[in-house]
Write a protein that holds these residues in place. Sequence first.
Motif, short mmCIF file in Angstrom:
data_model
loop_
_atom_site.label_atom_id
_atom_site.label_comp_id
_atom_site.label_asym_id
_atom_site.label_seq_id
_atom_site.Cartn_x
_atom_site.Cartn_y
_atom_site.Cartn_z
N VAL A 151 0.84 -1.20 0.00
CA VAL A 151 0.00 0.00 0.00
C VAL A 151 0.87 1.25 0.00
O VAL A 151 0.61 2.21 -0.73
N VAL A 152 1.93 1.25 0.82
CA VAL A 152 2.83 2.39 0.87
C VAL A 152 3.53 2.57 -0.48
O VAL A 152 3.69 3.69 -0.97
N ALA A 153 3.94 1.47 -1.10
CA ALA A 153 4.61 1.55 -2.39
C ALA A 153 3.69 2.13 -3.46
O ALA A 153 4.10 2.99 -4.26
N VAL A 154 2.44 1.70 -3.48
CA VAL A 154 1.48 2.24 -4.45
C VAL A 154 1.26 3.73 -4.20
O VAL A 154 1.22 4.53 -5.14
N ALA A 155 1.13 4.11 -2.93
CA ALA A 155 0.95 5.53 -2.60
C ALA A 155 2.15 6.36 -3.06
O ALA A 155 2.00 7.49 -3.54
N ALA A 156 3.35 5.80 -2.94
CA ALA A 156 4.56 6.51 -3.38
C ALA A 156 4.55 6.73 -4.89
O ALA A 156 4.92 7.80 -5.39
N VAL A 157 4.14 5.71 -5.64
CA VAL A 157 4.07 5.83 -7.09
C VAL A 157 3.03 6.88 -7.50
O VAL A 157 3.27 7.71 -8.40
N VAL A 158 1.89 6.88 -6.83
CA VAL A 158 0.84 7.88 -7.12
C VAL A 158 1.36 9.28 -6.82
O VAL A 158 1.16 10.22 -7.61
N LEU A 159 2.03 9.45 -5.68
CA LEU A 159 2.57 10.76 -5.33
C LEU A 159 3.58 11.23 -6.36
O LEU A 159 3.57 12.40 -6.77
N ALA A 160 4.45 10.35 -6.81
CA ALA A 160 5.43 10.71 -7.84
C ALA A 160 4.73 11.16 -9.12
O ALA A 160 5.14 12.14 -9.76
N PRO A 205 9.18 9.35 -5.72
CA PRO A 205 8.75 10.74 -5.56
C PRO A 205 9.87 11.64 -5.06
O PRO A 205 9.89 12.84 -5.37
N THR A 206 10.81 11.07 -4.30
CA THR A 206 11.94 11.88 -3.82
C THR A 206 12.76 12.39 -4.99
O THR A 206 13.11 13.59 -5.05
N LEU A 207 13.08 11.52 -5.93
CA LEU A 207 13.87 11.92 -7.08
C LEU A 207 13.10 12.88 -8.00
O LEU A 207 13.68 13.83 -8.53
N VAL A 208 11.80 12.63 -8.16
CA VAL A 208 10.99 13.52 -9.00
C VAL A 208 10.92 14.91 -8.39
O VAL A 208 11.11 15.93 -9.09
N TRP A 209 10.67 14.98 -7.08
CA TRP A 209 10.59 16.29 -6.42
C TRP A 209 11.94 17.01 -6.50
O TRP A 209 11.99 18.22 -6.80
N ALA A 210 13.02 16.30 -6.26
CA ALA A 210 14.34 16.92 -6.31
C ALA A 210 14.65 17.45 -7.71
O ALA A 210 15.23 18.53 -7.87
N GLY A 211 14.23 16.70 -8.74
CA GLY A 211 14.48 17.15 -10.11
C GLY A 211 13.70 18.39 -10.49
O GLY A 211 14.18 19.25 -11.23
#
Length: 336
Positions: free
Chosen positions: A46-55, A107-113
């Motif tokens: 569930v956490v992994a899916v949420a991370a992909v959605v956030l990204a 999402p960390t890499l996307v936000w940083a970029g």
Amino acid sequence: MVDAFGGGYRNTRHPTGDTIRTVTASETNPVDPGPAQPSRGRRGLVVAVAAVVLAAVIAGHRLIPNVAGLGSMIDSGAPFLGLGIPVLALAALLRRSRLALLAVLLPTLVWAGLFGTAWLPTGGGGTVALRVASQNLRVGNPDPAATVSALATTEPDLIGLQEVGDDIRGSAALRDRYPYQATESTIALWSRFPMREHVGVDTGLGWNRALRAVVETPQGDVVVYVVHLGSARAGDTATRDRTVGMLAATLRRESAERLIVLGDFNTASTDRAITPLTDLLADAQADAGRGLGFTWPAAMPVTRPDHVLYRGLTAASAGVVRTPASDHRAVTAGFR
């Protein structure tokens, strides 16, 4: 025989004569293990899916339909979507799931970029030949002279003002420092250098809330626009969007080689609505500033509606200045 717990046993005699008791299966009475526990991988799914959605939301926030201004509002707050990253990271740690922790990297890499690069060293620097500043004074400002005086300590050559009242127009001290002034309704430009001409600019509000001036700097003429575009509210961005479009149309017809447009755009730098302007002009904060440069509200800014856009010059510096009595912080830029 049957024991007290419902189990059974039987006695047998060993060839040596000893009696041996053999326990039956029912006597062991195994404990019910209960429902099967999910694996660590499944616990983190569930956490992994949420991370992909956030990204996906961070990367594609401008693709969200702008129904009733929703997309524009999400754009404006897009940098704060990153606040979901530490929440997901904590959930992944609590779940002790490697899958979830790896997913949070996305999402960390996307936000940083998209946003983190704003804190990296920029292409600014060098000797500044022209300094500009812009300040929304705020209607009802109890001491606008103090606001502008604080901004003047940064020694800009040009100051663009919005929401100007008669009280600041008559400031003798500031007039001595900036002897050349142009005004149009609630917009003003103060300059240390002569202005050869200035005219009002129609942005579709029914009155001119923008001006265009030709400033004679020591390095040559620079055309300067000071603007205050239409307001944007949750669920209603039509007026703001119309004024952005009209200003962009005016700038497409503008023939000046060296051009600066500054003021309160009521449009965040991350908002898709500003694209018609940033397609035509560079952003001083993005090119020579550090960080996202939020300016509103002044006490704890969460967005940047105030901008300095330009062409035909090189941005050497850009920043934000906290001034008293206004609900906006001021923006500054230096050019060479």
